[in-house]
Scaffold this active site. Structure first.
Site, PDB file in Angstrom:
ATOM      1  N   GLU A 164       0.860  -1.113   0.052  1.00  0.00           N
ATOM      2  CA  GLU A 164      -0.116   0.030   0.015  1.00  0.00           C
ATOM      3  C   GLU A 164       1.098   1.261   0.023  1.00  0.00           C
ATOM      4  OE1 GLU A 164      -2.611  -0.529   3.234  1.00  0.00           O
ATOM      5  OE2 GLU A 164      -2.651  -2.773   2.800  1.00  0.00           O
ATOM      6  N   GLU A 275      -9.855   5.768   2.525  1.00  0.00           N
ATOM      7  CA  GLU A 275     -10.233   4.915   3.633  1.00  0.00           C
ATOM      8  C   GLU A 275     -10.109   5.695   4.634  1.00  0.00           C
ATOM      9  OE1 GLU A 275      -8.847   0.478   4.687  1.00  0.00           O
ATOM     10  OE2 GLU A 275      -7.486   1.987   5.781  1.00  0.00           O
TER      11      GLU A 275
END
Ligand SMILES: *[C@@H]1O[C@H](CO)[C@@H](O)[C@H](O)[C@H]1NC(C)=O
Ligand SMILES: *[C@@H]1O[C@H](CO)[C@@H](O)[C@H](O)[C@H]1NC(C)=O
Length: 379
Positions: A164, A275
């Site tokens: 990520e 997120e």
């Protein structure tokens, strides 16, 4: 009777405390960064990397798709934080390792993302250019991030491997609310392995300049100039390492060594998007923002975006074609994908969370105050 004012103040402050869970933290521009010998960096404490030989350069740097059309919208490339470390050393921040793993662990997370539907699902890299914002984060333990996920396996089968990269506001880790460049990985569904940046053995940094966890500046201006970063991740075909580079110039940062993954010969899914953690303080949805804090229908200049979404499925970057958009709850954060020659596949995303009203918070405090007051007199 002398007790009365004291009690009223106590009740008043209690009321304030209950309805105002926001927090303040000291911010400081002094970033504490150390230049560490490249072979002394955390990665070399990893059991599987004790004899790892550093790959100084990737065997190949895959080219992004050549865009023939000029960018119709006015954007600028943001700067990531750099440090001038001597050759043979890498800049490492002194963040507390302990706070990185427990961050927001117990609270639900919410997403607004684009996901690939590749068939066969075999990808060897991903790329995007994303706008940079400084979303409000309501309480400690929450965060807001925008990133690329490159994964194989799944939660369901408990074999998720993940790479990520993106930017985040994470007060728990950095002790401030600045927008920062970050990386993350796990090889066991976030159970034991993995961490942000260089906080645990894993990622091998090769750049003697780029600071992981460093600030990104400037931030996009609402209704004004949009500021963006470009992120490339790809699997080096010779070594199996997953390289990271940043910016239109492909500045190499380092790589995730093949050894640290249980199962990442290729990625079977890539996602792009936002997120947040919703700690649901007092049973309400958080007011933490995603992206710019505005919904996708507000359009360019006001909303967060990812553009020129690309994946590698055959040794080179190509535009991602088949995608699905997903949002946890469009009441709070939404997403809309589009296509245009110059921006390829792109999307707008984000939102304000629960619409916050300073007035109602104040009104509630006053209500507590007067209610307590009345109760007191009735008694
Ligand atoms: C997490 O790791 C621990 C220690 O290795 C292991 O005992 C446990 O079963 C793992 N949990 C899951 C859900 O895989
Ligand atoms: C990219 O490289 C060129 C030439 O080395 C340099 O002039 C330019 O400033 C670089 N751009 C960025 C964003 O680093």
């Amino acid at each position: 009777m002398e007790l009365l004012p004291v009690m009223l103040w106590m009740i008043f402050f209690l009321g304030l405390f209950i309805v105002s869970p926001s927090f303040n933290i000291k911010t400081s521009d002094e970033e504490s960064v150390e230049c560490v010998d490249i072979y002394e960096q955390p990665a070399f404490h990893h059991d599987l990397l004790k004899t790892h030989k550093i790959q100084k350069q990737p065997s190949e740097i895959p080219k992004p798709v050549q865009i023939k059309q000029k960018n119709k919208w006015d954007t600028r490339e943001a700067d990531v934080s750099t440090w001038q470390c001597p050759e043979g050393t890498v800049p490492i921040r002194n963040d507390e390792t302990t706070s990185s793993t427990s961050t927001g662990e117990s609270y639900p997370r919410e997403h607004a993302v684009v996901t690939t539907n590749e068939i066969p699902p075999k990808m060897y890299g991903a790329k995007a250019t994303m706008s940079v914002w400084n979303p409000t984060v309501e309480t400690e333990g929450e965060f807001s991030l925008s990133q690329i996920w490159i994964t194989s396996g799944s939660y369901k089968t408990n074999n998720l491997n993940s790479i990520e990269v993106g930017w985040q506001v994470l007060p728990d880790l950095y002790q401030d609310k600045k927008t920062r460049l970050f990386i993350y990985w796990t090889s066991d569904t976030y159970n034991v392995t993995g961490c942000y940046n260089l906080l645990c053995p894993g990622f091998i940094q090769t750049s003697n300049r780029i600071v992981l966890g460093g600030t990104i500046t400037p931030i996009s201006v609402f209704g004004g100039k949009q500021s963006e970063i470009t992120v490339f991740v790809w699997k080096d075909q010779k070594s199996g390492n997953w390289w990271l580079s940043l910016g239109s110039n492909h500045s190499l940062v380092g790589y995730w060594p093949a050894e640290i993954f249980a199962n990442l010969a290729y990625a079977d899914e890539v996602q792009w998007g936002g997120e947040i953690v919703n700690s649901q303080s007092l049973g309400r949805h958080t007011t933490t923002h995603m992206g710019s804090g505005h919904f996708s229908d507000e359009g360019f200049g006001k909303v967060g975006y990812f553009r020129n979404l690309e994946i590698i499925d055959n040794n080179r970057f190509q535009p991602v074609q088949d995608i699905t958009v997903k949002a946890t709850d469009r009441k709070f954060y939404d997403i809309k994908d589009m296509f245009r020659e110059d921006w390829g596949t792109y999307f707008f995303y984000g939102g304000p969370g629960r619409i916050h009203s300073g007035v109602s918070s104040l009104a509630l405090s006053s209500f507590f105050f007067y209610f307590s007051f009345i109760i007191f007199f009735i008694i």
